[in-house]
Design a protein around this motif. Structure first.
Motif, short mmCIF file in Angstrom:
data_model
loop_
_atom_site.label_atom_id
_atom_site.label_comp_id
_atom_site.label_asym_id
_atom_site.label_seq_id
_atom_site.Cartn_x
_atom_site.Cartn_y
_atom_site.Cartn_z
N GLY A 10 3.84 16.85 4.68
CA GLY A 10 4.84 16.69 5.73
C GLY A 10 5.96 15.72 5.38
N GLY A 11 5.99 15.19 4.15
CA GLY A 11 7.08 14.27 3.78
C GLY A 11 7.10 13.00 4.61
N LEU A 12 5.97 12.64 5.18
CA LEU A 12 5.91 11.49 6.10
C LEU A 12 6.18 10.18 5.38
N PRO A 13 6.74 9.17 6.09
CA PRO A 13 6.87 7.85 5.47
C PRO A 13 5.50 7.24 5.24
N ALA A 14 5.28 6.77 4.02
CA ALA A 14 3.94 6.27 3.65
C ALA A 14 4.08 4.97 2.88
N LEU A 15 3.29 3.99 3.29
CA LEU A 15 3.37 2.65 2.69
C LEU A 15 2.08 2.36 1.91
N PRO A 16 2.17 2.20 0.58
CA PRO A 16 0.98 1.81 -0.17
C PRO A 16 0.79 0.29 -0.07
N THR A 17 -0.43 -0.13 0.07
CA THR A 17 -0.70 -1.57 0.06
C THR A 17 -2.03 -1.83 -0.65
N LEU A 18 -2.34 -3.10 -0.84
CA LEU A 18 -3.55 -3.46 -1.59
C LEU A 18 -4.80 -3.16 -0.76
N HIS A 19 -5.86 -2.78 -1.45
CA HIS A 19 -7.11 -2.47 -0.76
C HIS A 19 -7.78 -3.78 -0.33
N PRO A 20 -8.36 -3.83 0.88
CA PRO A 20 -9.00 -5.08 1.31
C PRO A 20 -10.12 -5.55 0.39
N ALA A 21 -10.81 -4.62 -0.29
CA ALA A 21 -11.87 -5.04 -1.22
C ALA A 21 -11.24 -5.81 -2.39
N TYR A 22 -10.05 -5.40 -2.79
CA TYR A 22 -9.34 -6.11 -3.86
C TYR A 22 -8.94 -7.51 -3.36
N LEU A 23 -8.54 -7.59 -2.11
CA LEU A 23 -8.14 -8.89 -1.55
C LEU A 23 -9.34 -9.84 -1.46
N LEU A 24 -10.52 -9.28 -1.23
CA LEU A 24 -11.72 -10.14 -1.20
C LEU A 24 -11.96 -10.74 -2.58
N ILE A 83 -1.19 0.57 -8.13
CA ILE A 83 -0.85 0.11 -6.78
C ILE A 83 0.12 -1.08 -6.80
N THR A 84 0.03 -1.94 -7.81
CA THR A 84 0.92 -3.11 -7.79
C THR A 84 2.38 -2.68 -7.97
N ARG A 85 2.61 -1.56 -8.64
CA ARG A 85 3.99 -1.06 -8.76
C ARG A 85 4.40 -0.25 -7.53
N LEU A 86 3.45 0.43 -6.93
CA LEU A 86 3.79 1.33 -5.80
C LEU A 86 3.98 0.56 -4.49
N ARG A 87 3.24 -0.52 -4.31
CA ARG A 87 3.20 -1.19 -3.01
C ARG A 87 4.54 -1.87 -2.71
N GLY A 88 4.68 -2.25 -1.43
CA GLY A 88 5.84 -3.07 -1.06
C GLY A 88 7.07 -2.26 -0.68
N ARG A 89 7.00 -0.94 -0.65
CA ARG A 89 8.13 -0.13 -0.19
C ARG A 89 7.60 1.18 0.36
N TRP A 90 8.41 1.76 1.25
CA TRP A 90 8.04 3.03 1.85
C TRP A 90 8.32 4.16 0.87
N HIS A 91 7.41 5.11 0.80
CA HIS A 91 7.59 6.32 0.00
C HIS A 91 7.56 7.51 0.97
N ALA A 92 7.93 8.68 0.47
CA ALA A 92 7.76 9.91 1.27
C ALA A 92 6.58 10.66 0.68
N LEU A 93 5.66 11.08 1.55
CA LEU A 93 4.55 11.91 1.06
C LEU A 93 5.11 13.25 0.59
N PRO A 94 4.43 13.93 -0.33
CA PRO A 94 4.90 15.25 -0.77
C PRO A 94 5.03 16.22 0.41
N ALA A 95 5.81 17.27 0.19
CA ALA A 95 6.12 18.22 1.28
C ALA A 95 4.86 18.76 1.94
N GLU A 96 3.81 19.05 1.14
CA GLU A 96 2.61 19.62 1.78
C GLU A 96 1.91 18.63 2.69
#
Ligand code: URA
Length: 303
Positions: free
Chosen positions: A258-272, A243-256
């Motif tokens: 719908g290719g939607l814009p998707a933003l990975p971010t840190l899990h709130p349990a991790y933030l706790l 997640i630390t490499r994936l977060r911080g930018r928009w990705h496209a979900l795979p075609a199945e």
């Protein structure tokens, strides 16, 4: 299986020895696993039926036609071989889950489908945790799996980490109860059942329920997706990075999905556990807010 009398200690001459030999042959068959008598002689069930009146009829018709100078009648088609009805095959669990999810026409149907998907998690959890918030909001958040509070109440993100998430989202004007455009959101998890002891979901559990999440996304039809934590991001993006490499930018979900814009971010349990990481989470939330504002802006030049 039948039992035979024990073999005589010493074979006796005469009819008794013949009986002993027959018993020995029978015992040998039992040792080989034969435990049922079918017929005196082997039966070829695939052979053509024996000639009888019906079988003789075509030959007689051909002879009659020849005598009358007419072309011989075309031979009647052989009746199709009898097809024995097969017992319906049980689909492997993953295929069955995918088929049940794909057939769900709406969110209520998907919820009912999840109840039918066989998984040991279903047997240990207390409540199905399906989704919460506003499916029409255009924003869908996807976490990992329910914890103890979620399992007890049947709603996602209602425990301590959920409360932190709600406060963070409130700081960018989002509220799962709001029906106002640009302010509400819908939230669910990769797994609908709590893993015992809140352990990390296994790959097999994630793969089993991934088609369900993809169907969930297809039914909600969000315009933006936020993936909370590495399990969600890696499953939905089919990514190997953390997640630390994936977060911080928009990705496209795979075609199945719908290719939607998707933003990975840190899990709130991790933030706790790592309050210093809230800086990165805040930066991700601002990125999300900007996209929502662009979408909800009346000025088309800002979209
Ligand atoms: N963590 C999650 O990923 N989901 C929940 O619903 C609660 C905690």
């Amino acid at each position: 299986m039948s039992t035979l009398p024990p073999p005589p200690a010493t074979p006796q001459p005469g009819p008794d020895s013949e009986a002993a030999a027959l018993l020995a042959a029978l015992r040998l068959q039992l040792d080989w696993g034969v435990d049922e008598a079918l017929a005196e002689a082997p039966l070829d069930r695939l052979a053509a039926p024996p000639p009888g009146p019906a079988a003789a009829a075509p030959a007689m018709a051909a002879r009659d036609a020849a005598e009358a100078g007419a072309p011989p009648p075309r031979p009647a088609r052989r009746p199709p071989a009898a097809v024995l009805p097969l017992a319906p095959l049980a689909l492997p669990a993953a295929e069955n889950a995918a088929a049940l999810a794909a057939a769900a026409p709406d969110l209520a149907g998907l919820r009912a489908a999840i109840e039918r998907i066989e998984s040991p998690l279903r047997d240990t959890a207390t409540n199905l945790v399906f989704g919460d918030g506003q499916p029409e909001s255009g924003l869908m958040l996807i976490g990992e799996a329910p914890g103890g509070d979620e399992d007890r109440l049947g709603r996602p993100f209602v425990g301590v980490s959920g409360q932190l998430l709600d406060r963070m989202l409130a700081s960018i004007g989002l509220d799962r109860g709001s029906a106002t455009p640009g302010q509400g959101f819908y939230i669910t998890n990769i797994l609908p059942w709590r893993p015992p002891g809140n352990r990390t979901p296994t790959d097999a559990e994630i793969n089993l329920f991934l088609p369900v999440v993809l169907r969930h996304i297809a039914l909600v039809r969000p315009r933006h997706v936020v993936m909370l934590g590495g399990t969600s991001a890696k499953a939905l993006l089919r990514a190997k990075e953390g997640i630390t490499r994936l977060r911080g930018r928009w990705h496209a979900l795979p075609a199945e999905a719908g290719g939607l814009p998707a933003l990975p971010t840190l899990h709130p349990a991790y933030l706790l556990r790592n309050p210093a990481a809230k800086r990165e989470a805040w930066s991700d939330l601002l990125m999300l807010r900007r996209s929502l504002d662009r979408e909800n802006s009346p000025d088309p030049t800002t979209k």
